[in-house]
Scaffold this motif. Structure first.
Motif, PDB file in Angstrom:
ATOM      1  N   GLY A 135      35.284  -4.745  40.268  1.00 35.85           N
ATOM      2  CA  GLY A 135      35.860  -5.201  38.884  1.00 35.85           C
ATOM      3  C   GLY A 135      36.712  -4.133  38.453  1.00 35.85           C
ATOM      4  N   ALA A 141      39.832  -1.550  38.901  1.00 40.00           N
ATOM      5  CA  ALA A 141      40.888  -1.519  39.471  1.00 40.00           C
ATOM      6  C   ALA A 141      41.324  -0.285  40.351  1.00 40.00           C
ATOM      7  CB  ALA A 141      42.068  -1.846  38.585  1.00 40.00           C
ATOM      8  N   ASP A 146      43.258   7.580  37.105  1.00 34.43           N
ATOM      9  CA  ASP A 146      42.655   8.469  38.430  1.00 34.43           C
ATOM     10  C   ASP A 146      42.899   7.761  39.741  1.00 34.43           C
ATOM     11  OD1 ASP A 146      39.430   6.879  38.211  1.00 34.43           O
ATOM     12  OD2 ASP A 146      41.238   5.977  38.002  1.00 34.43           O
ATOM     13  N   TYR A 147      43.777   6.690  39.621  1.00 36.06           N
ATOM     14  CA  TYR A 147      44.161   5.829  40.756  1.00 36.06           C
ATOM     15  C   TYR A 147      45.394   5.335  40.776  1.00 36.06           C
ATOM     16  CZ  TYR A 147      43.865   2.270  44.396  1.00 36.06           C
ATOM     17  OH  TYR A 147      43.992   1.371  45.549  1.00 36.06           O
ATOM     18  N   ILE A 198      48.709   3.814  43.125  1.00 41.80           N
ATOM     19  CA  ILE A 198      49.158   2.975  44.221  1.00 41.80           C
ATOM     20  C   ILE A 198      50.785   2.394  44.126  1.00 41.80           C
ATOM     21  CG2 ILE A 198      48.364   0.660  43.046  1.00 41.80           C
ATOM     22  CD1 ILE A 198      47.026  -0.401  45.322  1.00 41.80           C
ATOM     23  N   ASP A 237      47.920   4.405  48.666  1.00 44.06           N
ATOM     24  CA  ASP A 237      47.192   4.730  47.302  1.00 44.06           C
ATOM     25  C   ASP A 237      46.539   5.956  47.456  1.00 44.06           C
ATOM     26  OD1 ASP A 237      44.033   2.874  47.638  1.00 44.06           O
ATOM     27  OD2 ASP A 237      44.885   4.205  49.126  1.00 44.06           O
ATOM     28  N   ARG A 291      43.871   9.064  44.998  1.00 41.40           N
ATOM     29  CA  ARG A 291      43.008   9.041  43.869  1.00 41.40           C
ATOM     30  C   ARG A 291      43.463  10.410  43.394  1.00 41.40           C
ATOM     31  NH1 ARG A 291      39.938   4.910  44.001  1.00 41.40           N
ATOM     32  NH2 ARG A 291      39.669   4.010  46.030  1.00 41.40           N
ATOM     33  N   ASN A 320      45.922   3.213  37.355  1.00 37.39           N
ATOM     34  CA  ASN A 320      44.764   2.572  36.691  1.00 37.39           C
ATOM     35  C   ASN A 320      44.251   3.647  35.607  1.00 37.39           C
ATOM     36  OD1 ASN A 320      42.201   1.687  35.925  1.00 37.39           O
ATOM     37  ND2 ASN A 320      41.342   1.660  37.961  1.00 37.39           N
ATOM     38  N   ASN A 347      40.195   4.867  34.567  1.00 37.35           N
ATOM     39  CA  ASN A 347      39.124   4.322  35.550  1.00 37.35           C
ATOM     40  C   ASN A 347      38.785   2.749  35.007  1.00 37.35           C
ATOM     41  OD1 ASN A 347      37.515   3.705  37.807  1.00 37.35           O
ATOM     42  ND2 ASN A 347      35.753   5.037  36.541  1.00 37.35           N
ATOM     43  N   GLY A 348      39.732   1.960  34.390  1.00 36.73           N
ATOM     44  CA  GLY A 348      39.556   0.920  33.663  1.00 36.73           C
ATOM     45  C   GLY A 348      39.635  -0.255  34.806  1.00 36.73           C
ATOM     46  N   ASN A 349      39.774  -1.414  34.221  1.00 36.63           N
ATOM     47  CA  ASN A 349      39.858  -2.637  35.258  1.00 36.63           C
ATOM     48  C   ASN A 349      41.196  -3.458  35.482  1.00 36.63           C
ATOM     49  OD1 ASN A 349      39.712  -3.815  32.652  1.00 36.63           O
ATOM     50  ND2 ASN A 349      37.686  -4.541  32.703  1.00 36.63           N
ATOM     51  N   LYS A 350      42.315  -2.533  35.402  1.00 36.41           N
ATOM     52  CA  LYS A 350      43.366  -2.995  35.392  1.00 36.41           C
ATOM     53  C   LYS A 350      44.640  -2.156  35.963  1.00 36.41           C
ATOM     54  CE  LYS A 350      45.264  -2.728  30.880  1.00 36.41           C
ATOM     55  NZ  LYS A 350      45.840  -3.363  29.655  1.00 36.41           N
ATOM     56  N   LEU A 351      45.353  -2.560  36.454  1.00 30.70           N
ATOM     57  CA  LEU A 351      46.738  -1.727  36.959  1.00 30.70           C
ATOM     58  C   LEU A 351      47.810  -2.042  36.138  1.00 30.70           C
ATOM     59  CD1 LEU A 351      46.600  -2.184  40.842  1.00 30.70           C
ATOM     60  CD2 LEU A 351      46.067  -0.262  39.661  1.00 30.70           C
ATOM     61  N   PHE A 370      51.538  -1.337  36.117  1.00 36.01           N
ATOM     62  CA  PHE A 370      52.864  -1.146  36.845  1.00 36.01           C
ATOM     63  C   PHE A 370      54.002  -0.501  36.296  1.00 36.01           C
ATOM     64  CE2 PHE A 370      52.092  -3.526  40.956  1.00 36.01           C
ATOM     65  CZ  PHE A 370      50.639  -3.799  40.628  1.00 36.01           C
TER      66      PHE A 370
END
Lengths: 114, 112
Positions: A97, A99, B31-32, B34, B49, B51, B93, B96-100, B102
């Motif tokens: 969940g 990303a 933290d991520y 891509i 990608d 980190r 990201n 460290n959430g749940n979406k990218l 852009f």
């Protein structure tokens, strides 16, 4: 062996109509997304589902309603279509969940409102 | 092609040269990161990608560099080929959430 597949590829319809876009992934991922790409190629997240639960809803008009019948499918239904809804809509999937894994995209549904 | 009329930054390179596409990201806690390649009429395709605990990562003909001090990400493509012509997007990201999120995209044109 398409990983993320969307149908239809093109959708041309009149303002005020209701339409659906379907998405299926065969990657075994547990998270799926809908993105909107505008005419300037800007990609913005709309919704995300993790294990069939909604985890992202990015202030999208409630005319847009996603539905995830199972982890491999995420459909998008749009009511009362408006001119501003014209865009390319992309489905994507990833594992986890958060990303922090690559998201794999379908080839898009180009929606044109007349 | 589809890029006509788009007001995205454009990088034109000669076939065989190396390409460097740059991206400034916004959130120092991201933290991520891509990179995606999008060809005309297709969806974004994952390239590489990285980190935040790394500053360099290499793939086949591609290298991603991360400079956290200045919040800068770059994609280097070695021996650029005509098939590399596309729009390239970076994404982050945040927290460290749940979406990218852009970036705006860069058009890469490869001249033969």
């Amino acid at each position: 062996d398409t990983a993320v597949s969307q149908t239809p590829k093109y959708l041309v319809t009149q303002m005020g109509n209701d339409k659906s876009i379907k998405c299926e992934q065969n990657l075994g991922h547990d998270t799926m997304y809908w993105y909107k790409q505008d005419s300037k190629k800007f990609l913005k997240i709309m919704f995300s589902y993790n294990n069939k639960e909604l985890i992202i809803n990015e202030t999208v008009p409630n005319r847009f309603s996603p539905k995830s019948p199972d982890k491999a499918h995420l459909n998008l239904h749009i009511n009362s279509l408006e001119l501003g809804d014209s865009a390319v809509y992309f489905c994507a999937s990833s594992q986890g969940g958060r990303a922090s894994q690559p998201q794999h995209f379908g080839d898009g549904t180009r929606l044109s409102i007349l | 092609g589809e890029s006509v009329g788009l007001h995205l930054p454009t990088l034109s390179v000669q076939e065989g040269d190396n390409s460097i596409i740059n991206c400034a990201y916004s959130n120092s806690a991201s933290d991520y990161f891509i990179w995606y390649k999008q060809e005309s009429g297709k969806g974004p395709q994952f390239i590489i990608d990285i980190r935040s605990n790394m500053d360099k990562r290499q793939g086949q003909r591609v290298t991603v560099l991360l400079n956290k001090t200045v919040k800068h990400l770059s994609l280097q493509i070695a021996a650029t080929q005509p098939g590399d012509s596309a729009v390239y997007f970076c994404a982050e990201n945040p927290l460290n959430g749940n979406k990218l999120v852009f970036g705006a995209g860069t058009i890469l044109r490869v001249k033969s």
